[in-house]
Design a protein around this motif. Structure first.
Motif, PDB file in Angstrom:
ATOM      1  N   GLU A 196       9.815 -17.464  11.015  1.00 17.11           N
ATOM      2  CA  GLU A 196      10.757 -18.007  10.037  1.00 17.11           C
ATOM      3  C   GLU A 196      10.539 -17.385   8.650  1.00 17.11           C
ATOM      4  O   GLU A 196      10.458 -18.093   7.640  1.00 17.11           O
ATOM      5  CB  GLU A 196      10.649 -19.533   9.984  1.00 17.11           C
ATOM      6  CG  GLU A 196      11.201 -20.181  11.249  1.00 17.11           C
ATOM      7  CD  GLU A 196      10.760 -21.621  11.431  1.00 17.11           C
ATOM      8  OE1 GLU A 196      10.192 -22.190  10.480  1.00 17.11           O
ATOM      9  OE2 GLU A 196      10.988 -22.160  12.524  1.00 17.11           O
ATOM     10  N   GLN A 249       8.034 -16.195   7.320  1.00 18.62           N
ATOM     11  CA  GLN A 249       6.702 -16.325   6.730  1.00 18.62           C
ATOM     12  C   GLN A 249       5.748 -15.403   7.490  1.00 18.62           C
ATOM     13  O   GLN A 249       5.637 -15.492   8.720  1.00 18.62           O
ATOM     14  CB  GLN A 249       6.261 -17.787   6.857  1.00 18.62           C
ATOM     15  CG  GLN A 249       4.950 -18.108   6.191  1.00 18.62           C
ATOM     16  CD  GLN A 249       4.376 -19.423   6.716  1.00 18.62           C
ATOM     17  OE1 GLN A 249       5.082 -20.232   7.327  1.00 18.62           O
ATOM     18  NE2 GLN A 249       3.083 -19.620   6.488  1.00 18.62           N
ATOM     19  N   ILE A 261       2.483 -14.112   9.075  1.00 19.35           N
ATOM     20  CA  ILE A 261       1.277 -14.790   9.576  1.00 19.35           C
ATOM     21  C   ILE A 261       0.165 -13.781   9.877  1.00 19.35           C
ATOM     22  O   ILE A 261      -0.940 -13.908   9.363  1.00 19.35           O
ATOM     23  CB  ILE A 261       1.563 -15.600  10.860  1.00 19.35           C
ATOM     24  CG1 ILE A 261       2.801 -16.487  10.708  1.00 19.35           C
ATOM     25  CG2 ILE A 261       0.339 -16.412  11.281  1.00 19.35           C
ATOM     26  CD1 ILE A 261       2.600 -17.764   9.965  1.00 19.35           C
ATOM     27  N   PRO A 294     -10.591 -20.362   9.424  1.00 27.25           N
ATOM     28  CA  PRO A 294     -10.069 -21.665   9.016  1.00 27.25           C
ATOM     29  C   PRO A 294      -8.740 -22.017   9.695  1.00 27.25           C
ATOM     30  O   PRO A 294      -8.051 -21.127  10.192  1.00 27.25           O
ATOM     31  CB  PRO A 294      -9.865 -21.525   7.508  1.00 27.25           C
ATOM     32  CG  PRO A 294     -10.400 -20.208   7.115  1.00 27.25           C
ATOM     33  CD  PRO A 294     -10.711 -19.422   8.311  1.00 27.25           C
ATOM     34  N   ASN A 295      -8.395 -23.295   9.652  1.00 27.71           N
ATOM     35  CA  ASN A 295      -7.126 -23.772  10.209  1.00 27.71           C
ATOM     36  C   ASN A 295      -5.959 -23.023   9.574  1.00 27.71           C
ATOM     37  O   ASN A 295      -5.959 -22.751   8.377  1.00 27.71           O
ATOM     38  CB  ASN A 295      -6.922 -25.270   9.922  1.00 27.71           C
ATOM     39  CG  ASN A 295      -7.966 -26.132  10.608  1.00 27.71           C
ATOM     40  OD1 ASN A 295      -8.570 -27.005   9.998  1.00 27.71           O
ATOM     41  ND2 ASN A 295      -8.189 -25.879  11.885  1.00 27.71           N
ATOM     42  N   GLY A 296      -4.987 -22.696  10.402  1.00 28.54           N
ATOM     43  CA  GLY A 296      -3.756 -22.099   9.889  1.00 28.54           C
ATOM     44  C   GLY A 296      -3.856 -20.631   9.551  1.00 28.54           C
ATOM     45  O   GLY A 296      -2.959 -20.050   8.937  1.00 28.54           O
ATOM     46  N   THR A 297      -4.917 -20.002  10.000  1.00 27.49           N
ATOM     47  CA  THR A 297      -5.166 -18.612   9.676  1.00 27.49           C
ATOM     48  C   THR A 297      -4.367 -17.643  10.560  1.00 27.49           C
ATOM     49  O   THR A 297      -4.134 -16.499  10.205  1.00 27.49           O
ATOM     50  CB  THR A 297      -6.692 -18.379   9.815  1.00 27.49           C
ATOM     51  OG1 THR A 297      -7.275 -18.590   8.582  1.00 27.49           O
ATOM     52  CG2 THR A 297      -7.040 -17.051  10.342  1.00 27.49           C
ATOM     53  N   GLY A 298      -3.972 -18.132  11.723  1.00 29.44           N
ATOM     54  CA  GLY A 298      -3.156 -17.297  12.610  1.00 29.44           C
ATOM     55  C   GLY A 298      -3.803 -16.968  13.946  1.00 29.44           C
ATOM     56  O   GLY A 298      -3.334 -16.098  14.673  1.00 29.44           O
ATOM     57  N   LYS A 299      -4.850 -17.698  14.321  1.00 30.96           N
ATOM     58  CA  LYS A 299      -5.557 -17.407  15.570  1.00 30.96           C
ATOM     59  C   LYS A 299      -4.677 -17.687  16.791  1.00 30.96           C
ATOM     60  O   LYS A 299      -4.544 -16.861  17.694  1.00 30.96           O
ATOM     61  CB  LYS A 299      -6.845 -18.241  15.647  1.00 30.96           C
ATOM     62  CG  LYS A 299      -7.793 -18.006  14.467  1.00 30.96           C
ATOM     63  CD  LYS A 299      -9.061 -18.831  14.563  1.00 30.96           C
ATOM     64  CE  LYS A 299      -8.858 -20.335  14.526  1.00 30.96           C
ATOM     65  NZ  LYS A 299      -8.261 -20.860  13.282  1.00 30.96           N
ATOM     66  N   SER A 300      -4.069 -18.881  16.802  1.00 30.68           N
ATOM     67  CA  SER A 300      -3.204 -19.217  17.935  1.00 30.68           C
ATOM     68  C   SER A 300      -1.956 -18.339  17.949  1.00 30.68           C
ATOM     69  O   SER A 300      -1.445 -17.988  19.009  1.00 30.68           O
ATOM     70  CB  SER A 300      -2.787 -20.685  17.873  1.00 30.68           C
ATOM     71  OG  SER A 300      -3.913 -21.505  18.033  1.00 30.68           O
ATOM     72  N   THR A 301      -1.479 -18.001  16.759  1.00 29.31           N
ATOM     73  CA  THR A 301      -0.325 -17.104  16.682  1.00 29.31           C
ATOM     74  C   THR A 301      -0.639 -15.794  17.388  1.00 29.31           C
ATOM     75  O   THR A 301       0.153 -15.300  18.197  1.00 29.31           O
ATOM     76  CB  THR A 301       0.036 -16.844  15.206  1.00 29.31           C
ATOM     77  OG1 THR A 301       0.317 -18.102  14.589  1.00 29.31           O
ATOM     78  CG2 THR A 301       1.244 -15.931  15.088  1.00 29.31           C
ATOM     79  N   TYR A 323       8.031 -15.663  17.816  1.00 31.09           N
ATOM     80  CA  TYR A 323       7.455 -14.874  16.721  1.00 31.09           C
ATOM     81  C   TYR A 323       8.133 -13.518  16.566  1.00 31.09           C
ATOM     82  O   TYR A 323       8.497 -12.888  17.545  1.00 31.09           O
ATOM     83  CB  TYR A 323       5.949 -14.678  16.965  1.00 31.09           C
ATOM     84  CG  TYR A 323       5.213 -15.985  17.088  1.00 31.09           C
ATOM     85  CD1 TYR A 323       4.736 -16.637  15.956  1.00 31.09           C
ATOM     86  CD2 TYR A 323       5.024 -16.588  18.326  1.00 31.09           C
ATOM     87  CE1 TYR A 323       4.081 -17.851  16.060  1.00 31.09           C
ATOM     88  CE2 TYR A 323       4.374 -17.806  18.440  1.00 31.09           C
ATOM     89  CZ  TYR A 323       3.907 -18.441  17.305  1.00 31.09           C
ATOM     90  OH  TYR A 323       3.267 -19.647  17.422  1.00 31.09           O
ATOM     91  N   HIS A 353     -13.946 -22.966  16.596  1.00 25.76           N
ATOM     92  CA  HIS A 353     -14.381 -23.361  15.264  1.00 25.76           C
ATOM     93  C   HIS A 353     -15.878 -23.629  15.225  1.00 25.76           C
ATOM     94  O   HIS A 353     -16.473 -23.762  14.170  1.00 25.76           O
ATOM     95  CB  HIS A 353     -13.661 -24.645  14.823  1.00 25.76           C
ATOM     96  CG  HIS A 353     -12.234 -24.414  14.456  1.00 25.76           C
ATOM     97  ND1 HIS A 353     -11.874 -23.662  13.375  1.00 25.76           N
ATOM     98  CD2 HIS A 353     -11.080 -24.827  15.027  1.00 25.76           C
ATOM     99  CE1 HIS A 353     -10.552 -23.627  13.287  1.00 25.76           C
ATOM    100  NE2 HIS A 353     -10.043 -24.327  14.286  1.00 25.76           N
TER     101      HIS A 353
END
Ligand SMILES: Nc1ncnc2c1ncn2[C@@H]1O[C@H](COP(=O)(O)OP(=O)(O)OP(=O)(O)O)[C@@H](O)[C@H]1O
Ligand SMILES: [Mg+2]
Lengths: 252, 472
Positions: A14, A16, A18, A37-44, A55, A203
């Motif tokens: 969208e 943004q 990543i 850290p959370n939201g860093t893009g690992k799962s992406t 994506y 983590h």
């Protein structure tokens, strides 16, 4: 080259951005840990590699043993040898674990060949025993009403039944109790070998005490900012991510 | 037959099993359109008694008087052009008793559909209807000896009026609805079955309905009477080729289960996607009797069908288990009716509908339980599964009257197969079609367990084919 290779991968969702020029090479036979850290893009990263269509890939390449997988359908990528153990496994009501894995295996067979049911169940039960899963689970609907830990165990069961060349495990440890963490790690360690590569996203350093990685990478804001030996995980555990952020800020 | 060979090559028989047709060659043809002459032609060909002729004529009047039910049903009904339909086509109106005697093209049709093979494997008898009339009808000898009657509608009315006439048009009168009236005016083919007292059929009887001609209307009529303490399972299947123009199938099926008898009626509806399938099905259950409808609708352009049971005698049981699958361009408007008329009667409705793409499914249920009755029970479960955002489902649930001594349970759910679920399954190596197929099979899994084995296997195969075909 016998490796999972990610080169200069740029991915956005969208509008943004990543993943930013993300690069990583995992040769067969090695286990790489990815922390951050959370939201860093690992799962992406994990989902893009697996062919998720949400994506936008702006540039870069992902290859398995030299073959491109980027832009392929998820099933084609799976057949090419990539397995993703999901951070949040999906529930599939009415489809039993046994039937699901069987269908997934059948999908890999050449036309006309069928699965030998007796051998299949023998293998399934052996692997369930190794993961300390109750055999009754075979008849239960996939992930339907499973506890968090049961779901994760079931991901590893599928992983070992499908025999992939590259395993991406996204926070398999979260949700597992201490004993389960040990059992699941043992299951993963049994799969380690010269013919397989692993990317273990986590983590917590505790998982890496059991599945000892060859390399640990620290990811921050869409790219790897630091890599080191297994001990790096201990350092992170002790110091948190702040020092990475700081050192990253100076290198940026 | 070189024509056939060409078609064999051109058509993938496995994935589009019913999509082929043979050149038309009919001995009897009532022409195009519907008038008193059409009805008379059918009666003449069948050499019918005066009372049957009058029954048809009255029904035709009712048909003309009744409006299309577009005030509550879909406007798509307006696309049926009654004046362009052919109402009677047959190669001869006596069915053969052996497959060898069946004309080659008709025999090949049914062989491609696997009917003779199924007959050998697990059926007690088969009737195979080709357009208006049965081309083949055969039942195991031992059943004949026990007094079981399994004939077409014309033969039933002509040879056994004392058995069939008292119930014919009684469970579903011509006035029931416009399409029941149409069927009553034009009916041809179908099965008339009588099972004598105490006779329990171990294997099912089967009818297979095949439409071969374009612009054709098929109006079979089925009446099954199970005498006291008898048991019967009846299966019906159907297919048609994919023509350019719409085809109409409008059947009436009446079941009569006398004291303590059991009737199980199974339908696998797999019409091609331009067939209007407007069918009235109802059973009557006497004291201690049981009528069970297993109804699966996979094909057709529009299906309107609400199998019902009139629970007339004390302790009677009624059940409707249904699965409807609406793919792009299809509307499955299905449901169930349970009419409780005696104490201690129970009814059970389980309906599972699946809408894919632009497909639409509608559930209409009616449970009637007058206040003065005691100890009656109804259970209704009605679940819808949506695959992708364009599909649509509507539920018009039970309109219920009930007294204090009765219980009615109603549960409904709508769930979706999410893109994430499909992604998850594809990550394991399944194709998109296989993934959707698994999700759908999972959704109907519990219900399938209640079906006879041969039937659930066939149904699973059809769902797999349909889902494979729905991937765009
Ligand atoms: N489908 C989506 N729509 C919008 N934003 C998304 C979507 N998927 C991911 N994001 C955003 O992308 C960023 C990276 O998310 P991602 O799940 O990859 O992080 P993560 O590193 O796995 O975090 P965690 O450690 O919490 O699991 C987040 O800011 C997230 O909100
Ligand atoms: Mg994550």
């Amino acid at each position: 080259m016998n490796a999972l290779e990610i080169k200069n991968l740029n991915v956005s969702i969208e509008g943004q951005s990543i993943l930013k020029d993300f690069s990583l090479t995992i040769p067969k036979g090695e286990v790489h840990a990815l922390m951050g850290p959370n939201g860093t893009g690992k799962s992406t990263l994990a989902k893009v590699m697996a062919g998720h269509e949400d994506y936008q890939v702006e540039s870069g390449t992902v290859t398995l043993d030299g073959e491109n997988i980027l832009g392929e359908e998820p099933d084609v990528i799976a057949h090419a040898g990539l397995f993703l153990a999901f951070q949040y496994p999906l529930e599939i009501p009415g489809v039993s674990i046994a039937n699901f894995i069987r269908a997934a295996r059948a999908a890999r067979l050449p036309n006309g060949e069928t699965i030998n049911a007796v051998e299949y169940y023998k293998e399934l039960y052996e692997k369930m025993d190794a993961l300390k899963m109750d055999r009754k689970f075979t008849a239960r609907s996939l992930n339907d009403g499973f506890s968090g830990g049961e779901k994760k165990r079931c991901e590893i069961l599928q992983m070992s039944m499908l025999d992939p060349a590259y395993c991406v495990m996204d926070e398999t440890d979260s949700g597992l109790d201490i004993d389960a963490l040990k059992t699941v790690s043992e299951g993963v360690n049994l799969m380690r070998g010269p013919e397989r590569g692993f990317l273990v996203i986590t983590h917590y350093q505790r998982l890496l005490d059991y599945i000892v990685p060859d390399v640990v990478h620290v990811m921050f804001d869409g790219r790897i900012v630091h890599s080191g030996p297994a001990e790096l995980a201990h350092e992170l555990e002790a110091k948190g991510y702040d020092w990475v952020k700081e050192s990253f800020a100076t290198t940026a | 037959m070189s024509n056939t060979e060409v078609q064999d090559d051109a058509i993938n028989v496995d994935t589009e099993k019913g999509n082929f047709s043979y050149p038309e060659d009919y001995a009897y043809d009532a022409g195009v359109g519907l008038s008193e002459d059409t009805i008379r032609y059918i009666s003449d060909v069948k050499k019918e008694d005066q009372w049957v002729r009058e029954f048809r004529q009255r029904a035709l009047e009712i048909f003309h008087k009744k409006d299309m039910p577009t005030n509550w049903a879909t406007k798509d009904l307006e696309n049926i052009h009654f004046d362009k339909i052919r109402y009677y086509l047959s190669k001869g109106q006596q069915p053969s008793r052996t497959w060898d005697e069946v004309p080659d093209d008709v025999k090949e049709t049914f062989e491609r559909l696997g009917i003779p093979e199924q007959e050998r494997k697990f059926l007690a008898g088969v009737e195979a209807q080709f357009d208006s009339e049965a081309a083949y009808s055969h039942m195991k000898e031992e059943l004949e000896k026990e007094g079981v009657i399994f004939v077409g509608s014309s033969e039933g009315l002509e040879k056994y009026p004392e058995i069939f006439r008292p119930y014919f048009g009684k469970v579903i009168p011509s006035t029931d609805n416009k399409f029941a009236a149409l069927n009553s005016a034009t009916f041809s083919g179908g099965s008339f079955i009588y099972v004598p007292k105490g006779v329990k059929l171990k294997q099912p009887l089967q009818a297979y309905f095949r439409i071969n001609a374009e612009n054709f209307g098929q109006f079979e009529r089925t009446l099954i009477i199970a005498d006291e303490d008898s048991e019967i399972t009846y299966m019906e299947g159907c297919t048609a080729p994919k023509f350019e123009t719409a085809t109409l199938h409008s059947a009436v099926v009446e079941l009569v289960a006398l004291k303590n008898a059991k009737i199980q009626y199974i339908t696998v509806q797999n019409w091609s996607s331009n067939v209007f399938n407007l069918v009235t099905k109802r059973g009557m259950a006497d004291e201690g009797a049981e009528v069970k409808w297993i109804d699966c609708n996979i094909g057709s352009r529009l299906t309107m069908k609400y199998p019902g049971v009139v629970l007339k005698g004390r302790g009677a049981r009624g059940e409707v288990l249904s699965i409807a699958l609406a793919n792009d361009g299809q509307h499955q408007d299905t449901g169930a009716k349970m009419i409780h008329l005696a104490d201690d009667t129970t009814s059970n409705i389980i309906s599972k509908s699946i809408s894919i793409g632009e497909g639409r499914s509608t559930y209409r249920g009616q449970v009637h339980m007058p206040k003065h009755l005691k100890n009656c029970k109804n259970n209704t479960e009605c679940d819808a599964l949506l695959i992708n955002t364009h599909s649509r489902t509507d539920t018009y649930p039970a309109i219920t009257t009930r007294g204090q001594n009765n219980t009615v349970q109603h549960e409904a759910s709508v769930s979706k197969v999410s893109a994430e679920q499909i992604f998850y399954m594809m990550q394991r190596g399944l194709s998109e079609g296989e993934a959707m197929s698994l999700a759908v099979n999972g959704f109907v899994h519990e219900l399938l367990k209640a079906f006879p084995m041969e039937y659930s296997v066939e149904l699973k195969r059809l769902i797999d084919m349909e889902m494979e075909g729905s991937v765009g």
